[in-house]
Design an enzyme around this catalytic site. Structure first.
Site, PDB file in Angstrom:
ATOM      1  N   PHE A   1       7.848   3.593   2.428  1.00  0.00           N
ATOM      2  CA  PHE A   1       6.494   3.456   1.889  1.00  0.00           C
ATOM      3  C   PHE A   1       5.530   4.012   2.949  1.00  0.00           C
ATOM      4  O   PHE A   1       5.706   3.745   4.140  1.00  0.00           O
ATOM      5  CB  PHE A   1       6.210   1.970   1.595  1.00  0.00           C
ATOM      6  CG  PHE A   1       4.934   1.763   0.848  1.00  0.00           C
ATOM      7  CD1 PHE A   1       4.902   1.910  -0.532  1.00  0.00           C
ATOM      8  CD2 PHE A   1       3.767   1.438   1.511  1.00  0.00           C
ATOM      9  CE1 PHE A   1       3.720   1.738  -1.233  1.00  0.00           C
ATOM     10  CE2 PHE A   1       2.574   1.265   0.816  1.00  0.00           C
ATOM     11  CZ  PHE A   1       2.556   1.415  -0.561  1.00  0.00           C
TER      12      PHE A   1
ATOM     13  N   ASP B   1      11.434  -4.189   5.624  1.00  0.00           N
ATOM     14  CA  ASP B   1      10.274  -4.329   4.737  1.00  0.00           C
ATOM     15  C   ASP B   1      10.801  -4.873   3.407  1.00  0.00           C
ATOM     16  O   ASP B   1      11.437  -4.154   2.633  1.00  0.00           O
ATOM     17  CB  ASP B   1       9.596  -2.962   4.538  1.00  0.00           C
ATOM     18  CG  ASP B   1       8.337  -3.063   3.671  1.00  0.00           C
ATOM     19  OD1 ASP B   1       8.206  -4.062   2.929  1.00  0.00           O
ATOM     20  OD2 ASP B   1       7.495  -2.139   3.723  1.00  0.00           O
TER      21      ASP B   1
ATOM     22  N   TYR C   1       1.819 -10.336  -2.802  1.00  0.00           N
ATOM     23  CA  TYR C   1       1.174 -10.124  -4.112  1.00  0.00           C
ATOM     24  C   TYR C   1       2.068  -9.476  -5.158  1.00  0.00           C
ATOM     25  O   TYR C   1       1.620  -9.195  -6.262  1.00  0.00           O
ATOM     26  CB  TYR C   1      -0.101  -9.284  -3.953  1.00  0.00           C
ATOM     27  CG  TYR C   1       0.029  -8.029  -3.115  1.00  0.00           C
ATOM     28  CD1 TYR C   1       0.640  -6.892  -3.624  1.00  0.00           C
ATOM     29  CD2 TYR C   1      -0.458  -7.986  -1.818  1.00  0.00           C
ATOM     30  CE1 TYR C   1       0.766  -5.743  -2.857  1.00  0.00           C
ATOM     31  CE2 TYR C   1      -0.338  -6.848  -1.028  1.00  0.00           C
ATOM     32  CZ  TYR C   1       0.278  -5.732  -1.555  1.00  0.00           C
ATOM     33  OH  TYR C   1       0.402  -4.607  -0.794  1.00  0.00           O
ATOM     34  N   LYS C   2       3.332  -9.204  -4.795  1.00  0.00           N
ATOM     35  CA  LYS C   2       4.225  -8.575  -5.784  1.00  0.00           C
ATOM     36  C   LYS C   2       4.969  -9.680  -6.530  1.00  0.00           C
ATOM     37  O   LYS C   2       4.367 -10.417  -7.303  1.00  0.00           O
ATOM     38  CB  LYS C   2       5.141  -7.578  -5.080  1.00  0.00           C
ATOM     39  CG  LYS C   2       4.376  -6.421  -4.410  1.00  0.00           C
ATOM     40  CD  LYS C   2       5.327  -5.507  -3.681  1.00  0.00           C
ATOM     41  CE  LYS C   2       4.606  -4.431  -2.903  1.00  0.00           C
ATOM     42  NZ  LYS C   2       3.950  -3.436  -3.762  1.00  0.00           N
TER      43      LYS C   2
ATOM     44  N   ARG D   1       8.472   3.718 -13.064  1.00  0.00           N
ATOM     45  CA  ARG D   1       9.132   2.451 -12.674  1.00  0.00           C
ATOM     46  C   ARG D   1       8.865   1.380 -13.724  1.00  0.00           C
ATOM     47  O   ARG D   1       7.715   1.157 -14.125  1.00  0.00           O
ATOM     48  CB  ARG D   1       8.591   1.966 -11.324  1.00  0.00           C
ATOM     49  CG  ARG D   1       8.793   2.913 -10.181  1.00  0.00           C
ATOM     50  CD  ARG D   1       8.432   2.268  -8.851  1.00  0.00           C
ATOM     51  NE  ARG D   1       7.057   1.742  -8.802  1.00  0.00           N
ATOM     52  CZ  ARG D   1       6.541   1.085  -7.773  1.00  0.00           C
ATOM     53  NH1 ARG D   1       7.285   0.839  -6.700  1.00  0.00           N
ATOM     54  NH2 ARG D   1       5.298   0.673  -7.792  1.00  0.00           N
TER      55      ARG D   1
HETATM   56  C1  LIG Z   1       7.253  -1.309   0.579  1.00  0.00           C
HETATM   57  C2  LIG Z   1       5.806  -1.619   0.805  1.00  0.00           C
HETATM   58  N1  LIG Z   1       5.372  -1.898   2.054  1.00  0.00           N
HETATM   59  C3  LIG Z   1       4.065  -2.168   2.283  1.00  0.00           C
HETATM   60  C4  LIG Z   1       3.141  -2.175   1.261  1.00  0.00           C
HETATM   61  C5  LIG Z   1       1.663  -2.400   1.444  1.00  0.00           C
HETATM   62  O1  LIG Z   1       1.246  -3.072   2.535  1.00  0.00           O
HETATM   63  P1  LIG Z   1      -0.206  -3.750   2.531  1.00  0.00           P
HETATM   64  O2  LIG Z   1      -0.091  -5.014   1.744  1.00  0.00           O
HETATM   65  O3  LIG Z   1      -0.523  -3.954   3.952  1.00  0.00           O
HETATM   66  O4  LIG Z   1      -1.151  -2.827   1.862  1.00  0.00           O
HETATM   67  C6  LIG Z   1       3.566  -1.914  -0.037  1.00  0.00           C
HETATM   68  C7  LIG Z   1       2.578  -1.918  -1.144  1.00  0.00           C
HETATM   69  O5  LIG Z   1       2.819  -1.577  -2.261  1.00  0.00           O
HETATM   70  C8  LIG Z   1       4.924  -1.629  -0.263  1.00  0.00           C
HETATM   71  O6  LIG Z   1       5.350  -1.337  -1.504  1.00  0.00           O
END
Ligand SMILES: Cc1ncc(COP(=O)(O)O)c(C=O)c1O
Length: 414
Positions: A120, A199, A224-225, A374
């Site tokens: 990402f 991650d 938030y996911k 997706r």
């Molecule tokens: C794999 C992954 N890492 C990190 C993030 C985003 O990080 P942040 O919440 O700091 O914007 C996302 C957001 O969609 C993500 O999908």
């Protein structure tokens, strides 16, 4: 009877959908932003009410004093991660927590960072800035392991690269594009002396983790996911207890031992647990809904959530291939459930337009460049009938060529 009907009839989690506020249509974007559940709304309202009625006393009084909120969230999150609450800090954003991991654990003994080519973007930006800040250069010290021709990552290849470089590796548990689930235990255990930070933004809340049993070094992820904490919800960071005595690379007074924080001392007295990796004042209104949402996840149980998720992605893969294959729709998500996270990714050269056409018909997937569509069912609130409806709608669009009527859009968020 529709193909989805028997699956819905046997669904043990079907009742949980009533705990959520669902917008009209079919929502398959819970891996970008989980829906609002009533419990999250209630805990957010409670925090607002405490602000209204208690003002500064809200930090220490009320049903859920703000001062203890991050710890309370860690208690509820730990079972989803397979670790102890003391291993988890809830707070900051995902990106900031990755910066914290890099600043704390990379050090001169690990000049390299290994990442995967499917990363990402924010992960790479954070890694590159950390390299620059510490006297390294992305050209010399960043190793990017590309995916194979089928777009999937090969764990053996990742292990080889990690073994060759004294490094901190930053890898995804579930790849946000393809939905591939990596074998975290295998990769972490294969190379002694290196550290792997995972991650887990796309796995927490939908794939059970066993961080302690699997010896996972470090992990971080979004709130938030699939955790349904709301837009910009507090993120989390996990540190294995054997690494926990490190002083945080990015220190702040909210990493203090709670009993000593208000001594206002010049010396930093870090918390004994992973709370030491907290930095500044918690974002209370981004933590409060997460607390309520985590209660619902706990009630459902992560193993039941995973069982339904695997069944839903299986259904999407099979039914999707059957109905959409003749239109040139491909699949990049692995068939093996042990290699599959919570979402299914279809491919088509017109994926951007198809995503917009689906949204216009009330089905919300998302598009990721260059050609990926997706579909992310969230086991707590998505039914099998909704998965079927999404595929049926896509089939209708393709057979009517309805997406060709759409003008090219500039925006990539489709
Ligand atoms: C794999 C992954 N890492 C990190 C993030 C985003 O990080 P942040 O919440 O700091 O914007 C996302 C957001 O969609 C993500 O999908």
């Amino acid at each position: 009877m529709t193909p989805a009907a028997p699956l819905d009839a046997a669904d043990e989690l079907a009742g949980f959908a009533a705990a959520f506020s669902k917008p009209p249509g079919v929502y398959l974007d819970g891996n970008s932003l989980g829906l609002l559940c009533h419990a999250a709304e209630a805990s957010l309202r409670e925090a607002v009410e405490a602000w209204r009625t208690l003002a500064i006393r809200g930090w220490t009084e009320g049903a859920e004093p703000w001062f203890g909120m991050a710890r309370a969230a860690a208690v509820r999150l730990a079972p989803l991660l397979g670790c102890e609450p003391a291993d988890v800090m809830v707070g900051n954003s995902t990106t900031v927590n990755l910066h914290q991991i890099l600043a704390t654990f990379r050090g001169p003994e690990r000049p390299f960072v290994v990442i995967d080519g499917t990363h990402f973007p924010t992960d790479r930006y954070a890694v590159e800035s950390n390299l620059r800040l510490t006297g390294g250069t992305p050209d010399e010290h960043l190793i990017v392991v590309p995916p194979e021709p089928d777009r999937l990552l090969d764990e053996e290849r990742l292990v080889l690269e990690v073994a060759e470089h004294p490094c901190l590796a930053v890898l995804p548990s579930v790849v946000y594009t393809t939905g591939q689930l990596l074998d975290m235990k295998l990769v972490t255990g294969a190379v002694g002396g290196t550290l792997v930070a995972w991650d887990c933004s796309h796995s927490a809340g939908v794939v059970p983790h066993r961080f302690r049993d699997d010896g996972i070094d470090l992990a971080f992820g979004c709130g938030y996911k699939y955790l349904n904490g709301g837009p910009g919800a507090a993120a989390w960071l996990y540190v294995h207890p054997r690494l926990r005595d490190r002083l945080p690379g990015l220190a702040g007074w909210f990493g203090s031992a709670p009993a000593r924080q208000f001594e206002m001392a010049a010396a930093f007295h870090p918390a004994a647990d992973a709370g030491r990796f907290g930095i500044g004042t918690p974002h209370v209104f981004s933590l409060a809904p997460l607390l309520g949402a985590l209660r619902v996840l706990g009630d459902a149980g992560i193993d039941r959530i995973r069982a339904k998720s695997v069944a839903q992605t299986r259904f999407l893969l099979d039914y999707g291939r059957e109905r959409l294959g003749r239109f040139g729709v491909g699949v990049v998500t692995p068939d093996d459930p042990a290699r599959r996270g919570g979402h299914v990714t279809f491919t088509h050269p017109d994926a951007a337009k198809l995503s917009r056409a689906l949204r216009a018909r009330g089905v919300v997937p998302d598009f990721r460049p260059p050609d990926m569509l997706r579909f992310a069912p969230a086991p707590l609130y998505t039914s099998f009938a909704e998965c079927q409806a999404a595929v049926d709608t896509l089939e209708t669009i393709l057979s009517d060529n309805a997406h060709h009527e759409l003008a090219d859009a500039d925006d990539l968020v489709t």
